[in-house]
Design a protein around this motif. Structure first.
Motif, short mmCIF file in Angstrom:
data_model
loop_
_atom_site.label_atom_id
_atom_site.label_comp_id
_atom_site.label_asym_id
_atom_site.label_seq_id
_atom_site.Cartn_x
_atom_site.Cartn_y
_atom_site.Cartn_z
N LEU A 1 -85.36 -51.71 98.22
CA LEU A 1 -84.40 -52.72 97.74
C LEU A 1 -84.70 -52.93 96.26
CD1 LEU A 1 -84.35 -55.60 100.38
CD2 LEU A 1 -82.38 -54.31 99.59
N ALA A 2 -83.72 -52.69 95.42
CA ALA A 2 -83.91 -52.85 93.98
C ALA A 2 -84.12 -54.34 93.65
CB ALA A 2 -82.69 -52.31 93.24
N GLN A 3 -84.89 -54.62 92.60
CA GLN A 3 -85.22 -56.01 92.28
C GLN A 3 -83.99 -56.90 92.08
OE1 GLN A 3 -88.42 -57.15 92.67
NE2 GLN A 3 -87.38 -59.13 92.57
N PRO A 4 -82.97 -56.47 91.34
CA PRO A 4 -81.80 -57.34 91.21
C PRO A 4 -81.15 -57.66 92.56
CG PRO A 4 -81.64 -55.47 89.70
CD PRO A 4 -82.82 -55.22 90.58
N VAL A 5 -81.24 -56.69 93.48
CA VAL A 5 -80.68 -56.91 94.83
C VAL A 5 -81.55 -57.93 95.58
CG1 VAL A 5 -80.05 -55.82 97.01
CG2 VAL A 5 -79.76 -54.56 94.87
N ILE A 6 -82.87 -57.82 95.45
CA ILE A 6 -83.76 -58.79 96.09
C ILE A 6 -83.43 -60.19 95.57
CG2 ILE A 6 -86.17 -59.58 96.30
CD1 ILE A 6 -87.05 -56.66 96.12
N ASP A 7 -83.30 -60.33 94.25
CA ASP A 7 -83.01 -61.64 93.64
C ASP A 7 -81.69 -62.19 94.18
OD1 ASP A 7 -85.31 -61.23 92.23
OD2 ASP A 7 -84.30 -60.63 90.37
N MET A 8 -80.70 -61.30 94.31
CA MET A 8 -79.38 -61.74 94.79
C MET A 8 -79.46 -62.16 96.26
SD MET A 8 -76.09 -59.29 95.20
CE MET A 8 -76.66 -58.62 96.76
N LEU A 9 -80.18 -61.37 97.05
CA LEU A 9 -80.28 -61.66 98.48
C LEU A 9 -81.04 -62.98 98.74
CD1 LEU A 9 -81.07 -58.09 99.85
CD2 LEU A 9 -78.95 -59.36 100.19
N SER B 1 -91.87 -54.81 100.91
CA SER B 1 -92.34 -53.81 101.88
C SER B 1 -91.53 -52.50 101.79
CB SER B 1 -92.26 -54.37 103.29
OG SER B 1 -90.90 -54.54 103.65
N THR B 2 -90.46 -52.51 101.01
CA THR B 2 -89.64 -51.29 100.90
C THR B 2 -90.01 -50.47 99.65
OG1 THR B 2 -87.88 -52.33 99.58
CG2 THR B 2 -87.68 -52.51 101.97
N LYS B 3 -90.92 -51.00 98.87
CA LYS B 3 -91.27 -50.39 97.56
C LYS B 3 -91.60 -48.90 97.68
CE LYS B 3 -92.13 -52.09 93.30
NZ LYS B 3 -90.74 -52.03 92.89
N GLY B 4 -91.01 -48.14 96.78
CA GLY B 4 -91.35 -46.70 96.71
C GLY B 4 -90.59 -45.81 97.68
N GLN B 5 -89.71 -46.42 98.51
CA GLN B 5 -88.97 -45.59 99.48
C GLN B 5 -87.62 -45.15 98.89
OE1 GLN B 5 -90.57 -44.53 101.75
NE2 GLN B 5 -92.15 -46.04 102.17
N PRO B 6 -87.13 -43.99 99.22
CA PRO B 6 -87.76 -43.00 100.10
C PRO B 6 -88.89 -42.25 99.37
CG PRO B 6 -85.60 -42.21 99.35
CD PRO B 6 -85.77 -43.56 98.79
N ASP B 7 -90.05 -42.21 100.02
CA ASP B 7 -91.20 -41.54 99.43
C ASP B 7 -91.17 -40.03 99.74
OD1 ASP B 7 -91.91 -41.35 102.08
OD2 ASP B 7 -93.68 -42.62 101.94
N GLU B 8 -92.21 -39.34 99.29
CA GLU B 8 -92.22 -37.88 99.41
C GLU B 8 -92.12 -37.41 100.87
OE1 GLU B 8 -91.49 -35.94 96.99
OE2 GLU B 8 -91.63 -34.30 98.44
N SER B 9 -92.73 -38.16 101.79
CA SER B 9 -92.68 -37.71 103.19
C SER B 9 -91.25 -37.81 103.74
CB SER B 9 -93.66 -38.50 104.06
OG SER B 9 -93.19 -39.81 104.25
N ARG B 10 -90.53 -38.84 103.30
CA ARG B 10 -89.13 -38.96 103.74
C ARG B 10 -88.25 -37.89 103.10
NH1 ARG B 10 -92.03 -43.49 104.44
NH2 ARG B 10 -91.35 -44.82 106.13
#
Ligand SMILES: Cc1cc2nc3c(=O)[nH]c(=O)nc-3n(C[C@H](O)[C@H](O)[C@H](O)COP(=O)(O)O)c2cc1C
Length: 165
Positions: free
Chosen positions: A115-123, A140-149
């Motif tokens: 979730l991008a920070q501006p989206v978090i702020d809005m939500l 808790s969503t930071k960095g996704q999708p990561d390399e394994s995904r």
């Protein structure tokens, strides 16, 4: 064999998955935002990707799936903020099948997207408690999708394409 990867992406997560899928494809291929795709004529396979928004498929993606995919081989991919395994994901994949009922869906891939920070702020400011809860889940969503995904998306691309060849 001509394959299209098309996607809707606001903050880049779905685009990252789209590019990973595109990179794995064999044969003739194109990648385009969904707004630039008039129809699927001439493609043997199309991958269509989008983020889940407000517990649903974005309206313009729904229109695309229902109006432009009849009789076509499809791979569906989506990103969402909820963790993989979250119950609602089944209903989202089910909605895809319903909306694109005339299509031949060869596979579906889904993974978490940051979730991008501006989206978090809005939500966090939203009146809807469900939306607020999403905002709280942001870190808790930071960095996704990561390399394994990304790696799983690449495997998905190959699995789907081999069904058409
Ligand atoms: C307005 C808005 C509503 C969202 N609603 C949901 C939701 O209901 N469920 C969910 O899991 N993620 C939700 N998300 C999170 C996005 O699906 C997720 O961050 C996605 O990876 C974004 O993809 P993109 O970077 O390609 O735009 C929402 C994001 C936005 C901006």
């Amino acid at each position: 064999m001509k394959t299209l990867v098309t996607y809707f992406s606001q903050t880049g997560n779905t685009k990252k998955i789209a590019e990973a899928i595109y990179g794995e494809l064999e044969g003739e291929k194109e990648i385009k935002p969904i707004g630039e795709v008039a129809n699927l004529e001439g493609y043997d396979l199309a991958f269509v990707g989008f983020p889940i928004m407000q517990f649903d498929i974005p309206a313009k993606v729904k229109t695309f799936l229902s109006e432009k995919t009849s009789g076509k081989n499809l791979g569906i991919f989506m990103t969402h903020a909820v963790p993989e395994g979250f119950e609602a994901i089944h209903s989202w994949t089910g909605s895809c099948a319903q909306v694109a009922e005339g299509a031949n869906i060869l596979g579906t891939f889904e993974c978490q997207g940051e979730l991008a920070q501006p989206v978090i702020d809005m939500l966090l400011k939203a009146d809807d408690p469900q939306m607020k809860a999403f905002g709280e889940m942001g870190p808790s969503t930071k960095g996704q999708p990561d390399e394994s995904r990304v790696q799983k998306a690449k495997e998905f691309a190959k699995e789907v394409q081999v069904k058409v060849q």
